[in-house]
Structure formats: structure tokens, C-alpha cells
Scaffold this motif. Structure first.
Motif, mmCIF file in Angstrom:
data_model
loop_
_atom_site.group_PDB
_atom_site.id
_atom_site.type_symbol
_atom_site.label_atom_id
_atom_site.label_comp_id
_atom_site.label_asym_id
_atom_site.label_seq_id
_atom_site.Cartn_x
_atom_site.Cartn_y
_atom_site.Cartn_z
ATOM 1 N N ILE A 187 0.874 -1.170 0.000
ATOM 2 C CA ILE A 187 0.000 0.000 0.000
ATOM 3 C C ILE A 187 0.914 1.225 0.000
ATOM 4 N N ASN A 188 0.400 2.308 -0.564
ATOM 5 C CA ASN A 188 1.091 3.581 -0.484
ATOM 6 C C ASN A 188 0.170 4.499 0.301
ATOM 7 N N THR A 189 0.632 4.939 1.473
ATOM 8 C CA THR A 189 -0.207 5.727 2.371
ATOM 9 C C THR A 189 0.590 6.936 2.866
ATOM 10 N N VAL A 190 0.142 8.168 2.624
ATOM 11 C CA VAL A 190 -1.190 8.608 2.270
ATOM 12 C C VAL A 190 -1.171 9.458 0.996
ATOM 13 N N ASN A 191 -2.309 9.484 0.301
ATOM 14 C CA ASN A 191 -2.545 10.519 -0.702
ATOM 15 C C ASN A 191 -2.798 11.836 0.049
ATOM 16 N N SER A 192 -3.053 12.899 -0.682
ATOM 17 C CA SER A 192 -3.260 14.186 -0.009
ATOM 18 C C SER A 192 -4.496 14.113 0.904
ATOM 19 N N VAL A 193 -4.501 14.969 1.925
ATOM 20 C CA VAL A 193 -5.641 15.058 2.847
ATOM 21 C C VAL A 193 -6.723 15.854 2.102
ATOM 22 N N GLY A 194 -7.761 15.148 1.680
ATOM 23 C CA GLY A 194 -8.681 15.696 0.691
ATOM 24 C C GLY A 194 -9.515 16.868 1.168
ATOM 25 N N ASN A 195 -9.776 17.762 0.229
ATOM 26 C CA ASN A 195 -10.758 18.824 0.437
ATOM 27 C C ASN A 195 -10.498 19.732 1.635
ATOM 28 N N GLY A 196 -9.237 20.171 1.724
ATOM 29 C CA GLY A 196 -8.911 21.295 2.597
ATOM 30 C C GLY A 196 -9.272 22.590 1.874
ATOM 31 N N LEU A 197 -9.097 23.705 2.582
ATOM 32 C CA LEU A 197 -9.452 24.998 1.993
ATOM 33 C C LEU A 197 -8.499 26.059 2.527
ATOM 34 N N TRP A 198 -8.068 26.975 1.655
ATOM 35 C CA TRP A 198 -7.242 28.097 2.102
ATOM 36 C C TRP A 198 -7.739 29.385 1.477
ATOM 37 N N ILE A 199 -7.557 30.483 2.198
ATOM 38 C CA ILE A 199 -8.100 31.776 1.777
ATOM 39 C C ILE A 199 -7.021 32.850 1.860
ATOM 40 N N ASP A 200 -6.970 33.686 0.833
ATOM 41 C CA ASP A 200 -6.084 34.855 0.830
ATOM 42 C C ASP A 200 -6.878 35.996 1.455
ATOM 43 N N ILE A 201 -6.448 36.489 2.626
ATOM 44 C CA ILE A 201 -7.301 37.463 3.313
ATOM 45 C C ILE A 201 -7.291 38.838 2.656
ATOM 46 N N ASP A 202 -6.282 39.151 1.838
ATOM 47 C CA ASP A 202 -6.298 40.440 1.122
ATOM 48 C C ASP A 202 -7.420 40.463 0.094
ATOM 49 N N THR A 203 -7.498 39.380 -0.695
ATOM 50 C CA THR A 203 -8.529 39.336 -1.745
ATOM 51 C C THR A 203 -9.825 38.716 -1.241
ATOM 52 N N GLU A 204 -9.738 38.064 -0.068
ATOM 53 C CA GLU A 204 -10.886 37.334 0.500
ATOM 54 C C GLU A 204 -11.383 36.240 -0.440
ATOM 55 N N LYS A 205 -10.419 35.720 -1.231
ATOM 56 C CA LYS A 205 -10.756 34.650 -2.179
ATOM 57 C C LYS A 205 -10.030 33.376 -1.807
ATOM 58 N N VAL A 206 -10.623 32.285 -2.244
ATOM 59 C CA VAL A 206 -9.906 31.010 -2.153
ATOM 60 C C VAL A 206 -8.710 31.071 -3.095
ATOM 61 N N VAL A 207 -7.727 30.162 -2.902
ATOM 62 C CA VAL A 207 -6.445 30.303 -3.612
ATOM 63 C C VAL A 207 -6.302 29.414 -4.848
ATOM 64 N N ILE A 208 -7.224 28.468 -5.022
ATOM 65 C CA ILE A 208 -7.206 27.667 -6.256
ATOM 66 C C ILE A 208 -8.597 27.698 -6.872
ATOM 67 N N LYS A 209 -8.633 27.545 -8.193
ATOM 68 C CA LYS A 209 -9.891 27.760 -8.919
ATOM 69 C C LYS A 209 -10.883 26.591 -8.877
ATOM 70 N N PRO A 210 -10.405 25.328 -9.068
ATOM 71 C CA PRO A 210 -11.396 24.234 -9.146
ATOM 72 C C PRO A 210 -12.170 24.051 -7.830
ATOM 73 N N LYS A 211 -13.341 23.498 -7.921
ATOM 74 C CA LYS A 211 -14.115 23.060 -6.760
ATOM 75 C C LYS A 211 -14.236 24.134 -5.676
ATOM 76 N N GLN A 212 -14.385 25.397 -6.098
ATOM 77 C CA GLN A 212 -14.531 26.514 -5.164
ATOM 78 C C GLN A 212 -13.428 26.562 -4.116
ATOM 79 N N GLY A 213 -12.237 26.101 -4.519
ATOM 80 C CA GLY A 213 -11.074 26.237 -3.641
ATOM 81 C C GLY A 213 -10.740 25.017 -2.810
ATOM 82 N N PHE A 214 -11.607 24.025 -2.804
ATOM 83 C CA PHE A 214 -11.343 22.809 -2.025
ATOM 84 C C PHE A 214 -10.260 21.979 -2.728
ATOM 85 N N GLY A 215 -9.260 21.514 -1.986
ATOM 86 C CA GLY A 215 -8.198 20.740 -2.617
ATOM 87 C C GLY A 215 -7.441 19.879 -1.616
ATOM 88 N N GLY A 216 -6.617 19.002 -2.132
ATOM 89 C CA GLY A 216 -5.861 18.058 -1.304
ATOM 90 C C GLY A 216 -4.659 18.736 -0.658
#
Ligand code: DOR
Length: 309
Positions: A187-216
């Protein structure tokens, strides 16, 4: 000098170190660079889907203070490209990573590998968190069991699985009981910890485009989760199923911890992306220094021997 050679499923790797699939392994040039770099054990390919894919819209990777967030969406050159690469002769072993977008893809990909000349290791990615509308397969225990049952009704070559992180001890019991029913190499453990979220507080936007910012999530912040998964599975899996520890490695200390938890090999993603393939020499030197200080001359002196408090 300390010998870092290791064997998995009768494949001899010159070192314990691999890239985490997805990093430094999309193109032939990147895979060759992994093979030619000092102190690498070989290369794991980018997870191949049946057809070439562009992946998700950009930006889809963002560096965080203590790691990374990604929603790449499996961009890759397509299964034939990676099968061709691993079927050729290389100075170090290869692991062919494959990822179906649906169950029928997984079966079809493995039929193709079974029918091909390739005799090396394959790793089925059951844990991509980033394909829009598709769940992480290995969070569905029944589905995973049924898939492995079907695969091992025809598949006879060395096969491992890439798993998502689990966070509940009963889930480790349940998944290990399923995996133990099959002749998996690893087995290969672990893949990324799925569906985290990060925000840039200057722009108040998420930092990646797909899935409204949710990512591994990857990198240093996930080391404790990765260590827990390596240890929990090492305590539960048949000894014949080896473990590639992936997640949070940035230093020789982190490698040492993965090995104490029972990892047979260790792979590096986020830190490899940021530092380049020179990281494997540094990790090797740092690990060797720790071992020398402790009087260890071989990994077997401490692998899996983490002690309770
Ligand atoms: O974090 C990940 N990103 N894990 C995968 O399995 C696939 C990759 C991607 O391409 O999105």
C-alpha cells in the motif's frame, strides 16, 4: 556507507526514496530525471487515466506556509504513454500508477497491463480527491472490496494500492481486513488530505480555482496524519504487504519517523516540488547522520520499532 537498498515484491530498489506520484513524473524528461538523480530508488509515474487529460482549470496548486493545496484533476499524458515508459529498460525500477475515472476504467487499465509485456510494479490510485463529481474510491469500503475481488480474479502481476488518509481507528481495522484478503504487494499511504481549503485574506478569495477552492493538502502539515496511517496499517496488515510511506517529509528526521512507524520505502511530494531532485541526497545524508548518532548501521535496526510511551 549505509546501505539503503530495499526489495518490494522481488523488485530491488537501490534506495528507499521515491517521488510521490504527481510530482516530477508527468513527462519522460521528469521521470528520467528521477531515475538519474542521486539517492533515488526509482520513479512512480503520474497516475495514468485511459486517455490523456488536461486536468482542472488553473490556478490549481498553491504553496502554503506549511505545505500545499492542490486540485490538479489528474492531468496526464494518458495510459499508453506511461505504459510505454515503464516497459522500456531503465537504470532503476519504475512503479506504474494508474487511476480510473470510474470502476470500469480501473478494470480495463489492469486488463491492459495484464496483457502487456510489463512485469514491474503497478499502483492503483484509489484516492484522488480532485476529480469533479467523483468520490475517493477507498472511502467506500464495499466498493473497494468489490473492485479488488474483481481485479484479483484475473490480475497476476505485482499490484499495490494508493490510499487516502483515514482518521478513525475502526476505519483502519475495516480497510486492513479488506486489504488482507488480497495478494497486494504494497500500500502507499497517504494521498493528499482531501478537500482542505485556504483563503487569501487580502482578496478574500480562495487560492485555487477548481471546486470553489477545495483541494488536497500535502507537505509538512500532514506529517502526523501520514505517520498515523503508516503505523496503523503496519500494525494491521499481513507482513507480505509492504508500505510506502508518503506525506509530510521535508527532512531526514521525518524519514526516520516514517521508518520507525514501519514504512518500507518513503516518498516525497510537496518538498520535492519545491526543492527539486537534489532533495534525495540531502534526505539520505540527514538520515545517515541520525542513524550514525544512534549507532544504527541498517534500517532493519529500527524499522517498525517505534515504542509506546
Ligand atoms: O492530491 C492529489 N492530486 N492526489 C491525486 O491522487 C491526484 C492529484 C491530482 O491530479 O489532482
Amino acid at each position: 556507507a549505509i546501505d539503503f537498498k530495499t526489495t518490494m515484491a522481488s523488485v530491488e530498489f537501490p534506495s528507499i526514496f521515491l517521488n510521490a506520484s504527481g510530482v516530477n513524473c508527468m513527462t519522460v524528461a521528469e521521470m528520467d530525471e528521477m531515475i538519474n538523480a542521486a539517492c533515488t530508488g526509482g520513479v512512480v509515474t503520474k497516475s495514468a487515466t485511459p486517455q490523456q487529460r488536461e486536468g482542472n482549470p488553473q490556478p490549481r496548486y498553491y504553496q502554503l506556509e506549511h505545505g500545499s493545496i492542490n486540485s490538479m484533476g489528474l492531468p496526464n499524458a494518458g495510459f499508453p504513454y506511461y505504459l510505454d515508459y515503464v516497459t522500456r529498460e531503465h537504470a532503476k525500477p519504475t512503479i506504474l500508477s494508474v487511476a480510473g475515472l470510474q470502476m470500469s476504467d480501473n478494470i480495463e487499465l489492469l486488463h491492459k497491463i495484464q496483457a502487456s509485456e510489463y512485469t514491474g510494479l503497478t499502483e492503483l490510485n484509489l484516492s484522488c480527491p480532485n476529480v469533479i463529481g467523483k468520490p475517493q474510491v477507498a472511502y467506500d469500503f464495499e466498493e473497494t472490496d468489490a473492485l479488488l475481488a474483481e481485479i484479483f480474479s484475473f490480475y497476476t502481476k505485482p499490484l499495490g494500492v494508493k490510499l487516502p488518509p483515514y482518521f478513525d481507528l475502526v476505519h483502519f481495522d475495516q480497510m486492513a481486513a479488506i486489504l488482507n484478503k488480497y495478494p497486494l504487494t504494497h500500500i502507499n499511504t497517504v494521498n493528499s488530505v482531501g478537500n482542505g481549503l485556504w483563503i487569501d485574506i487580502d482578496t478574500e478569495k480562495v487560492v485555487i480555482k477548481p471546486k470553489q477552492g477545495f483541494g488536497g493538502l500535502g507537505g509538512a502539515m500532514i506529517l502526523p496524519t501520514a505517520l498515523a496511517n503508516v503505523r496503523a496499517f503496519r500494525q494491521r496488515l499481513n507482513p507480505s504487504i509492504k508500505i510506502i510511506g508518503t506525506g509530510g517529509v521535508t527532512s531526514g528526521k521525518d524519514v526516520f519517523m516514517h521508518l520507525l512507524c514501519g514504512a518500507d520505502m518513503v516518498s516525497v511530494g510537496t518538498a520535492l516540488l519545491h526543492e527539486g531532485v537534489g532533495i534525495f541526497q540531502r534526505l539520505t545524508d540527514e538520515l545517515a547522520t541520525i542513524m550514525a548518532e544512534k549507532g544504527y548501521t541498517s534500517i532493519e535496526d529500527f524499522r517498525g520499532k517505534v515504542q509506546d510511551f
